[in-house]
Design an enzyme around this catalytic site. Structure first.
Site, PDB file in Angstrom:
ATOM      1  N   LYS A 173      38.017  37.194  38.279  1.00  0.00           N
ATOM      2  CA  LYS A 173      38.446  37.798  39.541  1.00  0.00           C
ATOM      3  C   LYS A 173      39.899  38.212  39.389  1.00  0.00           C
ATOM      4  CE  LYS A 173      38.921  36.734  44.422  1.00  0.00           C
ATOM      5  NZ  LYS A 173      38.577  35.768  45.459  1.00  0.00           N
ATOM      6  N   LYS A 207      34.953  40.956  39.379  1.00  0.00           N
ATOM      7  CA  LYS A 207      35.381  41.494  40.665  1.00  0.00           C
ATOM      8  C   LYS A 207      36.792  42.003  40.566  1.00  0.00           C
ATOM      9  CE  LYS A 207      36.458  39.655  45.177  1.00  0.00           C
ATOM     10  NZ  LYS A 207      36.613  38.455  45.925  1.00  0.00           N
TER      11      LYS A 207
HETATM   12  C1  PBG Z   1      38.048  34.910  48.989  1.00  0.00           C
HETATM   13  C2  PBG Z   1      37.501  36.256  48.713  1.00  0.00           C
HETATM   14  C3  PBG Z   1      38.133  37.504  48.723  1.00  0.00           C
HETATM   15  C4  PBG Z   1      37.131  38.454  48.508  1.00  0.00           C
HETATM   16  C5  PBG Z   1      35.941  37.761  48.334  1.00  0.00           C
HETATM   17  N1  PBG Z   1      36.194  36.403  48.441  1.00  0.00           N
HETATM   18  C6  PBG Z   1      39.533  37.871  49.024  1.00  0.00           C
HETATM   19  C7  PBG Z   1      40.607  37.529  48.082  1.00  0.00           C
HETATM   20  O1  PBG Z   1      40.416  36.916  47.032  1.00  0.00           O
HETATM   21  O2  PBG Z   1      41.734  37.861  48.416  1.00  0.00           O
HETATM   22  C8  PBG Z   1      37.313  39.939  48.489  1.00  0.00           C
HETATM   23  C9  PBG Z   1      36.068  40.733  48.718  1.00  0.00           C
HETATM   24  C10 PBG Z   1      36.286  42.165  49.053  1.00  0.00           C
HETATM   25  O3  PBG Z   1      37.401  42.704  48.971  1.00  0.00           O
HETATM   26  O4  PBG Z   1      35.301  42.800  49.434  1.00  0.00           O
HETATM   27  N2  PBG Z   1      38.874  34.377  48.043  1.00  0.00           N
END
Ligand code: PBG
Length: 324
Positions: free
Chosen positions: A195, A248
Site C-alpha cells: 500500500k 493499492k
Molecule cells: C484505511 C484505508 C484507506 C483506503 C482504504 N483503507 C485510506 C488511507 O490509507 O489513507 C483508501 C481507499 C480509497 O482511496 O479508495 N487505512
C-alpha cells in the site's frame, strides 16, 4: 525482403475473431464493491468527491447487498464511520460497533454475500492515524494487539474475510494468530500487502473522515518510487500467513501488480481507489472522456497486469455493462 506481418490483422478483422483471441476478461464475480456505513437510520448520502457512491446507515445495507448480488457482484468490503472517535480507536473493536452491526445485518439478510472488512484504526482514531500514537509517532508494536482485536471482532460478527490496511509490520501474523486461537482458522486474510503513501486516497479520506490531523502516513505506507520494497513487503505477508495479496492504488502501479503476479502464486487483488474513480467521474462530467469506455479499459488493464480481484467503486457500473 521484408514480409509484412498480416497475422494479427487477419485475426482482428471482426468482433467474433477479436473475442476468440482475447487474452483478458472481467466478470462481475471478480469485483468487490466498497460500502461506507454510517450511524443513523434511513441515511443514504452521496459522497461529494465520489459521485454515485453513498454513505448508508446499517438498515440500508440489505438493499445494497441485494443490488450487488442481483448484478453478480457477490463481494463487498466494509468501511465504517463510528459515532465517536478516541485516541486509541476503540470503536473499531466495539462489540456493537458500526462494522460489527453491519456484518450481522448483511449476514442475516444476504447470507451468500462475501463480506470482507477493512481492518484499520484511522476511521476510529481522533488523530486520524492508522495506529496507536506515542507522542506524534505511530507505535507499530502496540498497534498490533489492537488490530488483532479488531479482526477478531469482525470474525465473531460473521465476516467472511478480513483485510488489514494499516501497514504495521507483523500484523498479518498477529491477526492469523488470534483468529486461529479463537476458532476462526477458516477466515482468510486479504492483506493490503503493498500500500503506497498515495495522493489518490484523497476522496476516500473525505468519505470516511479519516485524514490524519497532523503529519502524513509516510512512516508506514510505501514510497511510490519503490518496487523491490513491494516484493519484500509481500514476502513478509506471505510468510506470516496472508491468503491474498493486495496492491493499492491500481492504475499507477500496474508494474507492481505484474511483478507480484510473477513472483507469488497467491491470488492478487488490486484496489482501484477513490482518486482513480473521482478522476474518471470528473473528466466524464466535463464531457472530456467517455466514462463507460474509460472505466472498462481501466479495469481490464488491471486484470491484464495480473490482478485476480479488483476492488472498485465502479463494480456495479461495470457489472451492468458486462451484463448488457
Ligand atoms: C484505511 C484505508 C484507506 C483506503 C482504504 N483503507 C485510506 C488511507 O490509507 O489513507 C483508501 C481507499 C480509497 O482511496 O479508495 N487505512
Amino acid at each position: 525482403m521484408i514480409f509484412p506481418d498480416y497475422r494479427g490483422r487477419r485475426l482482428r478483422q471482426n468482433d467474433n475473431f477479436r473475442a476468440l483471441i482475447r487474452e483478458t476478461s472481467i466478470s462481475p464475480a471478480h469485483l468487490v464493491y466498497p460500502l461506507f456505513v454510517m450511524p443513523g437510520k434511513g441515511v443514504r448520502e452521496e459522497i461529494p468527491s465520489m459521485p454515485g457512491v453513498f454513505r448508508v446507515s446499517v438498515d440500508q445495507l440489505a438493499k445494497e447487498a441485494k443490488e450487488c448480488m442481483g448484478l453478480g457482484v457477490n463481494s463487498v468490503i466494509l468501511f465504517g464511520l463510528p459515532d465517536k472517535k478516541d485516541s486509541k480507536g476503540s470503536g473499531a473493536h466495539a462489540k456493537d460497533g458500526i462494522i460489527q452491526r453491519s456484518i450481522k445485518e448483511l449476514k442475516n439478510t444476504a447470507p451468500n454475500l462475501t463480506v470482507c472488512t477493512d481492518v484499520c484504526l484511522c476511521e476510529y482514531t481522533s488523530h486520524g492515524h492508522c495506529g496507536i500514537l506515542i507522542g506524534e509517532v505511530v507505535d507499530n508494536d502496540s498497534t498490533l494487539e489492537v488490530l488483532a482485536r479488531v479482526a477478531l471482532s469482525h470474525a465473531q460478527a460473521g465476516a467472511d474475510m478480513v483485510a488489514p490496511s494499516d501497514m504495521m509490520d507483523g500484523r498479518v501474523a498477529e491477526i492469523r494468530g488470534i483468529l486461529d486461537e479463537n476458532n476462526f482458522p477458516m477466515v482468510p486474510i486479504m492483506s493490503y500487502a503493498v500500500k503506497y503513501a498515495s495522493a489518490f486516497y484523497g476522496p476516500f479520506r473525505d468519505a470516511a473522515n479519516c485524514a490524519p490531523q497532523h503529519g502524513d502516513r509516510k512512516s508506514y505506507q510505501m514510497d511510490p518510487a519503490n518496487v523491490r520494497e513491494a516484493l519484500r513487503e509481500a514476502t513478509l505477508d506471505v510468510e506470516e500467513g496472508a491468503d491474498i495479496l493486495m496492491v493499492k492504488p491500481a492504475m499507477a502501479y500496474l508494474d507492481v501488480i505484474s511483478r507480484l503476479r510473477d513472483e507469488f502464486d497467491l491470488p492478487i487483488a488490486a484496489y482501484h481507489v477513490s482518486g482513480e474513480y473521482a478522476m474518471i467521474k470528473a473528466a466524464a462530467a466535463k464531457g472530456w472522456i467517455d466514462e463507460t469506455k474509460v472505466m472498462h479499459e481501466s479495469l481490464l488493464s488491471i486484470r491484464r497486469a495480473g490482478a485476480d480481484i479488483i476492488i472498485t467503486y465502479f463494480a456495479k457500473d461495470m457489472a451492468r455493462l458486462l451484463n448488457g
